[in-house]
Write a protein that holds these residues in place. Structure first.
Motif, PDB file in Angstrom:
ATOM      1  N   MET A 198      -9.209  94.136  15.963  1.00  0.00           N
ATOM      2  CA  MET A 198      -9.758  95.008  16.960  1.00  0.00           C
ATOM      3  C   MET A 198      -8.910  94.905  18.207  1.00  0.00           C
ATOM      4  N   SER A 199      -8.926  95.992  18.971  1.00  0.00           N
ATOM      5  CA  SER A 199      -8.179  95.969  20.220  1.00  0.00           C
ATOM      6  C   SER A 199      -8.813  96.919  21.220  1.00  0.00           C
ATOM      7  N   GLY A 200      -8.484  96.697  22.470  1.00  0.00           N
ATOM      8  CA  GLY A 200      -8.970  97.561  23.530  1.00  0.00           C
ATOM      9  C   GLY A 200     -10.264  97.059  24.127  1.00  0.00           C
ATOM     10  N   VAL A 201     -11.150  98.016  24.401  1.00  0.00           N
ATOM     11  CA  VAL A 201     -12.428  97.729  25.036  1.00  0.00           C
ATOM     12  C   VAL A 201     -13.527  97.763  23.974  1.00  0.00           C
ATOM     13  N   LEU A 202     -14.363  96.758  23.979  1.00  0.00           N
ATOM     14  CA  LEU A 202     -15.513  96.708  23.076  1.00  0.00           C
ATOM     15  C   LEU A 202     -16.744  96.700  23.968  1.00  0.00           C
ATOM     16  N   SER A 203     -17.296  97.901  24.193  1.00  0.00           N
ATOM     17  CA  SER A 203     -18.359  98.064  25.183  1.00  0.00           C
ATOM     18  C   SER A 203     -19.416  99.045  24.678  1.00  0.00           C
ATOM     19  N   PHE A 204     -20.342  99.390  25.554  1.00  0.00           N
ATOM     20  CA  PHE A 204     -21.398 100.335  25.195  1.00  0.00           C
ATOM     21  C   PHE A 204     -20.809 101.638  24.644  1.00  0.00           C
ATOM     22  N   GLU A 205     -19.677 102.060  25.185  1.00  0.00           N
ATOM     23  CA  GLU A 205     -19.071 103.316  24.754  1.00  0.00           C
ATOM     24  C   GLU A 205     -18.390 103.217  23.392  1.00  0.00           C
TER      25      GLU A 205
ATOM     26  N   SER B  17     -22.100  93.223  26.763  1.00  0.00           N
ATOM     27  CA  SER B  17     -23.154  92.764  25.858  1.00  0.00           C
ATOM     28  C   SER B  17     -23.209  93.585  24.571  1.00  0.00           C
ATOM     29  N   ALA B  18     -22.859  94.852  24.638  1.00  0.00           N
ATOM     30  CA  ALA B  18     -22.832  95.677  23.424  1.00  0.00           C
ATOM     31  C   ALA B  18     -21.727  95.210  22.485  1.00  0.00           C
ATOM     32  N   GLY B  19     -20.606  94.793  23.044  1.00  0.00           N
ATOM     33  CA  GLY B  19     -19.524  94.246  22.230  1.00  0.00           C
ATOM     34  C   GLY B  19     -19.947  92.970  21.531  1.00  0.00           C
ATOM     35  N   LEU B  20     -20.622  92.107  22.277  1.00  0.00           N
ATOM     36  CA  LEU B  20     -21.142  90.876  21.682  1.00  0.00           C
ATOM     37  C   LEU B  20     -22.157  91.204  20.595  1.00  0.00           C
ATOM     38  N   ALA B  21     -23.034  92.152  20.852  1.00  0.00           N
ATOM     39  CA  ALA B  21     -24.036  92.555  19.853  1.00  0.00           C
ATOM     40  C   ALA B  21     -23.364  93.093  18.593  1.00  0.00           C
ATOM     41  N   CYS B  22     -22.278  93.817  18.761  1.00  0.00           N
ATOM     42  CA  CYS B  22     -21.522  94.340  17.622  1.00  0.00           C
ATOM     43  C   CYS B  22     -20.998  93.189  16.758  1.00  0.00           C
ATOM     44  N   VAL B  23     -20.394  92.210  17.396  1.00  0.00           N
ATOM     45  CA  VAL B  23     -19.850  91.065  16.654  1.00  0.00           C
ATOM     46  C   VAL B  23     -20.975  90.297  15.967  1.00  0.00           C
TER      47      VAL B  23
ATOM     48  N   ARG C 287     -19.569 100.573  12.973  1.00  0.00           N
ATOM     49  CA  ARG C 287     -19.492 101.363  11.739  1.00  0.00           C
ATOM     50  C   ARG C 287     -18.199 101.073  10.978  1.00  0.00           C
ATOM     51  N   ALA C 288     -17.084 100.985  11.688  1.00  0.00           N
ATOM     52  CA  ALA C 288     -15.795 100.735  11.038  1.00  0.00           C
ATOM     53  C   ALA C 288     -15.765  99.348  10.390  1.00  0.00           C
ATOM     54  N   ILE C 289     -16.273  98.362  11.092  1.00  0.00           N
ATOM     55  CA  ILE C 289     -16.267  96.999  10.540  1.00  0.00           C
ATOM     56  C   ILE C 289     -17.238  96.899   9.366  1.00  0.00           C
TER      57      ILE C 289
END
Length: 82
Positions: free
Chosen positions: A1-8, A39-45, A15-17
């Protein structure tokens, strides 16, 4: 993964992971390129590690950004991604 992992971006990343996980083509989630997370990025992980566990797979999360690690510590979920 790269870039920004955020609410957006977290929903699309999730979905991709999940798709890669379902195909059995991912065993390691490398966050080296993630330069910003919330926090959305953390929730994704957390969601993908939980899904891997449900599938009986181990998902190794590596190179967790410092900000995400601090947020995980504050939320007391660091053991789930470490």
């Amino acid at each position: 993964m790269s870039g920004v992992l955020s609410f957006e971006t977290a929903a699309a990343a999730l979905r991709a992971i999940q798709s890669a996980l379902a195909a059995g083509s991912v065993a390691r989630l490398d966050l080296t390129g993630v330069h910003q997370s919330d926090s959305a990025g953390l929730a994704c992980v957390l969601a993908v590690t939980a899904e891997a566990d449900r599938r009986g797979r181990t998902l190794q999360v590596v190179q967790i950004p410092a900000g995400m690690r601090v947020l995980a510590q504050v939320c007391e979920v660091e053991p789930l991604i470490a």
